[in-house]
Design a protein around this motif. Structure first.
Motif, PDB file in Angstrom:
ATOM      1  N   GLN A  16       0.412  -1.687 -12.939  1.00 35.66           N
ATOM      2  CA  GLN A  16       0.502  -2.836 -11.934  1.00 35.66           C
ATOM      3  C   GLN A  16       1.890  -3.380 -11.853  1.00 35.66           C
ATOM      4  OE1 GLN A  16      -3.286  -5.203 -12.550  1.00 35.66           O
ATOM      5  NE2 GLN A  16      -4.103  -4.082 -10.691  1.00 35.66           N
ATOM      6  N   LEU A  27       4.532  -0.957 -11.031  1.00 40.53           N
ATOM      7  CA  LEU A  27       4.582  -0.655  -9.427  1.00 40.53           C
ATOM      8  C   LEU A  27       5.171  -1.688  -8.894  1.00 40.53           C
ATOM      9  CD1 LEU A  27       1.081   1.139  -9.407  1.00 40.53           C
ATOM     10  CD2 LEU A  27       3.094   2.263  -9.270  1.00 40.53           C
ATOM     11  N   ALA A  70       6.297  -0.524  -5.433  1.00 41.54           N
ATOM     12  CA  ALA A  70       5.624   0.424  -4.900  1.00 41.54           C
ATOM     13  C   ALA A  70       4.203  -0.221  -4.102  1.00 41.54           C
ATOM     14  CB  ALA A  70       5.075   1.617  -6.132  1.00 41.54           C
ATOM     15  N   GLU A  71       3.213   0.736  -3.982  1.00 41.75           N
ATOM     16  CA  GLU A  71       1.979   0.239  -3.397  1.00 41.75           C
ATOM     17  C   GLU A  71       1.159  -0.442  -4.364  1.00 41.75           C
ATOM     18  OE1 GLU A  71      -1.932   2.135  -1.206  1.00 41.75           O
ATOM     19  OE2 GLU A  71      -0.249   3.151  -1.228  1.00 41.75           O
ATOM     20  N   VAL A  78      -2.130  -1.633  -6.612  1.00 43.03           N
ATOM     21  CA  VAL A  78      -3.486  -0.830  -6.913  1.00 43.03           C
ATOM     22  C   VAL A  78      -4.617  -1.552  -7.549  1.00 43.03           C
ATOM     23  CG1 VAL A  78      -2.485   1.550  -7.193  1.00 43.03           C
ATOM     24  CG2 VAL A  78      -2.610   0.233  -9.131  1.00 43.03           C
ATOM     25  N   ASP A 119      -6.444   4.829  -7.787  1.00 41.87           N
ATOM     26  CA  ASP A 119      -6.056   4.729  -6.650  1.00 41.87           C
ATOM     27  C   ASP A 119      -5.027   5.680  -5.879  1.00 41.87           C
ATOM     28  OD1 ASP A 119      -8.127   2.942  -6.704  1.00 41.87           O
ATOM     29  OD2 ASP A 119      -6.889   1.103  -6.521  1.00 41.87           O
ATOM     30  N   THR A 120      -3.747   5.361  -6.372  1.00 41.58           N
ATOM     31  CA  THR A 120      -2.681   6.300  -5.824  1.00 41.58           C
ATOM     32  C   THR A 120      -2.310   7.267  -6.890  1.00 41.58           C
ATOM     33  OG1 THR A 120      -1.165   4.655  -6.470  1.00 41.58           O
ATOM     34  CG2 THR A 120      -1.967   4.384  -4.542  1.00 41.58           C
ATOM     35  N   LEU A 121      -1.458   8.081  -6.247  1.00 40.42           N
ATOM     36  CA  LEU A 121      -0.825   9.302  -7.294  1.00 40.42           C
ATOM     37  C   LEU A 121       0.180   8.595  -8.034  1.00 40.42           C
ATOM     38  CD1 LEU A 121      -0.373  12.094  -7.916  1.00 40.42           C
ATOM     39  CD2 LEU A 121       1.204  12.475  -5.901  1.00 40.42           C
ATOM     40  N   GLU A 122       1.184   7.526  -7.344  1.00 39.74           N
ATOM     41  CA  GLU A 122       1.972   7.084  -8.073  1.00 39.74           C
ATOM     42  C   GLU A 122       1.498   6.328  -9.403  1.00 39.74           C
ATOM     43  OE1 GLU A 122       6.159   5.275  -6.670  1.00 39.74           O
ATOM     44  OE2 GLU A 122       4.606   4.698  -5.641  1.00 39.74           O
ATOM     45  N   ALA A 123       0.273   5.597  -9.181  1.00 32.75           N
ATOM     46  CA  ALA A 123      -0.251   4.770 -10.297  1.00 32.75           C
ATOM     47  C   ALA A 123      -0.733   5.804 -11.261  1.00 32.75           C
ATOM     48  CB  ALA A 123      -1.421   4.286  -9.830  1.00 32.75           C
ATOM     49  N   THR A 124      -1.333   7.095 -11.108  1.00 33.75           N
ATOM     50  CA  THR A 124      -1.481   7.916 -12.100  1.00 33.75           C
ATOM     51  C   THR A 124      -0.394   8.605 -12.716  1.00 33.75           C
ATOM     52  OG1 THR A 124      -3.331   8.839 -10.610  1.00 33.75           O
ATOM     53  CG2 THR A 124      -2.757  10.301 -12.440  1.00 33.75           C
TER      54      THR A 124
END
Length: 244
Positions: free
Chosen positions: A10, A13, A18-19, A21, A26-31
């Motif tokens: 978090q 991001l 970034a978005e 989460v 929750d998102t590809l970017e977080a993964t």
């Protein structure tokens, strides 16, 4: 200050604009950030002597009369640095050091044994080793980095060497779980700033294509601070001795 994996994701991001989460999935970017954090973790621990990973360990015995002096390296153990075995006859744990011997020298030693021995096959090639049966182990080696073989055992006391009688000093590497929001890396507090800032720097470089000089500076500062503050107990500085 330690942080859970989700908190690290978090924060990174947020710094990347970034978005946000609520969970790593929750998102590809977080993964992707979580995966980068995992890679950074293993990169850091592979390049540093981290005191928290040093452990006393018991070897894993095969407990097989066909291989009475064989052990396996325990799971997740990265390195064995010293080995002892209980040489008492009454279970009072009188540990004697079992010294490492180079595989070639070990073979020469066991090939020269001419009494009080049995033939034992090594685990993979099937070559025969003359393993003495009249004394406690004094030397050990490994031919494949999977199995340890010791030179002897006292067969009148035990039919095989016992895991409960071993003691080894070594390095165990904790497994990182990049899918668990609550997972917290098993690192000491003083290493976490380096871990976090390195993770942030790599994430920005890979996912945004533009490293942040301030983040890189923080990572460098954390690396320097950790080198001077690895141990909880103060220890004297040991300098290399050069020359004669």
């Amino acid at each position: 200050m330690k942080m859970s994996l989700l908190t690290m994701v978090q924060k990174i991001l947020s710094d990347m604009d970034a978005e946000p989460v609520n969970s790593i999935g929750d998102t590809l970017e977080a993964t992707q950030v979580a995966s980068i954090i995992e890679d950074t973790y293993y990169n850091i621990i592979s390049n540093k002597n981290i005191p928290e990973f040093n452990h006393l360990i018991k070897l894993t015995a095969l407990s097989n009369s066909a291989t009475p002096t064989h052990f396996q390296y325990p799971t997740a153990v990265d390195k064995i640095e010293k080995v002892w075995y209980d040489v008492s006859s009454d279970g009072t744990f009188e540990y004697g050091e079992v010294k490492w011997m180079d595989p070639g020298a070990f073979l020469e030693m066991v090939d020269s044994v001419n009494s009080n021995y049995i033939f034992v096959s090594d685990m993979k090639a099937g070559t025969q080793l003359r393993i003495r049966t009249d004394k406690h182990p004094e030397y050990y080696t490994s031919f494949d980095d999977d199995y340890i073989v010791m030179d002897s055992h006292l067969s009148t006391l035990d039919s095989t060497l016992q895991a409960s009688k071993t003691r080894a000093a070594g390095v165990k590497i904790p497994v990182f779980d990049a899918t668990d929001d609550t997972y917290t890396a098993l690192l000491d507090d003083n290493l976490f700033p380096l871990f976090f800032n390195e993770s942030k720097a790599v994430s920005m470089s890979i996912l945004k294509g533009s490293p942040d000089p301030k983040v890189d500076q923080a990572a460098r500062r954390a690396r320097y601070n950790y080198q001077n503050d690895r141990y909880k107990t103060d220890r004297p500085i040991v300098l290399s001795r050069y020359g004669r």
